[in-house]
Write a protein that holds these residues in place. Structure first.
Motif, PDB file in Angstrom:
ATOM      1  N   GLN A 116       1.325 -11.417   5.742  1.00  0.00           N
ATOM      2  CA  GLN A 116       1.962 -10.331   6.484  1.00  0.00           C
ATOM      3  C   GLN A 116       2.905  -9.534   5.577  1.00  0.00           C
ATOM      4  OE1 GLN A 116       1.651  -9.051   9.476  1.00  0.00           O
ATOM      5  NE2 GLN A 116       0.058 -10.454  10.155  1.00  0.00           N
ATOM      6  N   PRO A 147       2.740 -15.902   6.633  1.00  0.00           N
ATOM      7  CA  PRO A 147       3.856 -14.975   6.373  1.00  0.00           C
ATOM      8  C   PRO A 147       3.707 -14.195   5.077  1.00  0.00           C
ATOM      9  CG  PRO A 147       4.690 -17.071   7.185  1.00  0.00           C
ATOM     10  CD  PRO A 147       3.226 -17.265   6.916  1.00  0.00           C
ATOM     11  N   SER A 192       9.386  -5.328   1.434  1.00  0.00           N
ATOM     12  CA  SER A 192       8.290  -6.297   1.332  1.00  0.00           C
ATOM     13  C   SER A 192       7.663  -6.265  -0.055  1.00  0.00           C
ATOM     14  CB  SER A 192       7.230  -5.991   2.395  1.00  0.00           C
ATOM     15  OG  SER A 192       7.774  -6.083   3.694  1.00  0.00           O
TER      16      SER A 192
END
Length: 332
Positions: free
Chosen positions: A69, A66, A304
């Motif tokens: 990503q 994760p 992000s």
């Protein structure tokens, strides 16, 4: 007959001894043990990793991928159009990070997050350690009642506890304003009072872990040491500062690092109690700020990037803290 010499083998010459014959099996077993010991000495570093391998595989699947990503998305122009497959994702490199670092609101939110998290960590440690010492000085029934109350606060989900605190301090129906005679005073209207309200809720749901962990550590301290300090006339605070705290330092290191991580990335309490970050975003912290950028504005790449920055800050703080402890001679 007299001229014939008869060779008589002595028992020492024919009986197999440890050096040969019957001792061969013993030498073979000893040789195998020596070879195994030599192999273990040649590869002592790999043994712990073999035991840790299953856990590392699970952590790699649940944590490393994760994060990979998250870092990958932060390098792209990734909005709702790209998430739905309507448009291809455009590679931006570090443009999201440049935009983030050039945003004055980001620096304001970062400063507010650091100050708020530091206050929560200190408050949690002070309350938890104080109640842990109190547990050692009360009888069984009050101790059990305090433990159950603390564990009840700890077991309460964050969203449930936040909703209850909002009701308690509600300007129209909350009992706190009625008891204090504050009328329809709104605790979440002003920035500082809203942060203070969230601060007390975070400490309320976080101190039980510190209390229980510290109490277990205190119970492991030899009673003779505490009795000697008490007979020397040391106060409760002096006993804690000079006797308990040094002996509990490994435990305090763990709970401090955990508190830093949890309080720095607090989300639920701020989002629920201030209505998503307060009036005009006055109570934003990094986690809520990232949520707004990613989901309210559909800027998933920028959100992000905020997540990666938070990760790097937490890793940096933890490493600096551990390095300072090692420099002071602490074993970790």
């Amino acid at each position: 007959m007299s001229g014939t010499t008869t060779a008589v083998a002595s028992p020492s010459a024919t009986a197999p001894g440890p050096e040969d014959g019957g001792g061969g099996r013993g030498r073979g077993r000893g040789g195998r043990r020596e070879r195994r010991g030599a192999a273990a000495r040649r590869h002592p570093r790999w043994t712990p990793w073999l035991y840790l391998l299953p856990a590392l595989v699970v952590i790699g699947g649940l944590l490393v991928y994760p994060i990979y990503q998250l870092g990958l998305i932060s390098l792209f122009d990734y909005t709702q159009a790209q998430a739905s497959g309507g448009e291809p994702a455009e590679f931006l490199g570090f443009a999201n990070y440049s935009e983030l670092l050039g945003d004055s609101q980001f620096w304001d939110v970062l400063l507010a997050t650091v100050v708020f998290a530091a206050a929560c960590v200190v408050g949690t440690l002070v309350v938890g350690c104080s109640l842990a010492v109190l547990l050692t000085r009360v009888r069984a029934v009050p101790r059990l009642a305090l433990m159950l109350a603390a564990l009840g606060a700890w077991a309460t989900p964050a969203i449930t506890g936040s909703t209850v605190w909002v009701f308690l301090f509600d300007p129209d129906f909350g009992p706190v304003n009625r008891i204090l005679g504050l009328g329809d005073h709104s605790w979440t209207y002003e920035r500082m009072s809203a942060f203070a309200l969230v601060f007390f809720e975070v400490v309320w749901c976080s101190f039980p872990l510190v209390m229980v962990t510290t109490y277990a550590g205190i119970r492991a301290i030899p009673a003779e040491v505490l009795e000697a300090a008490s007979l020397d006339g040391a106060s409760v605070f002096r006993i804690w500062r000079s006797v308990m705290a040094p002996m509990l330092r490994p435990i305090l290191i763990v709970v401090t690092i955990q508190s830093i991580i949890w309080d720095f990335k607090v989300f639920t309490q701020i989002y629920v109690m201030t209505g998503g970050g307060g009036i005009a975003g006055q109570n934003l912290v990094l986690n809520v700020y990232a949520y707004q950028k990613a989901f309210s504005s559909s800027q998933y790449g920028l959100g992000s990037a905020i997540g990666i920055v938070m990760l790097l800050i937490l890793l940096g703080v933890t490493l600096v803290y551990l390095r300072l402890l090692r420099r002071n001679g602490e074993e970790l």
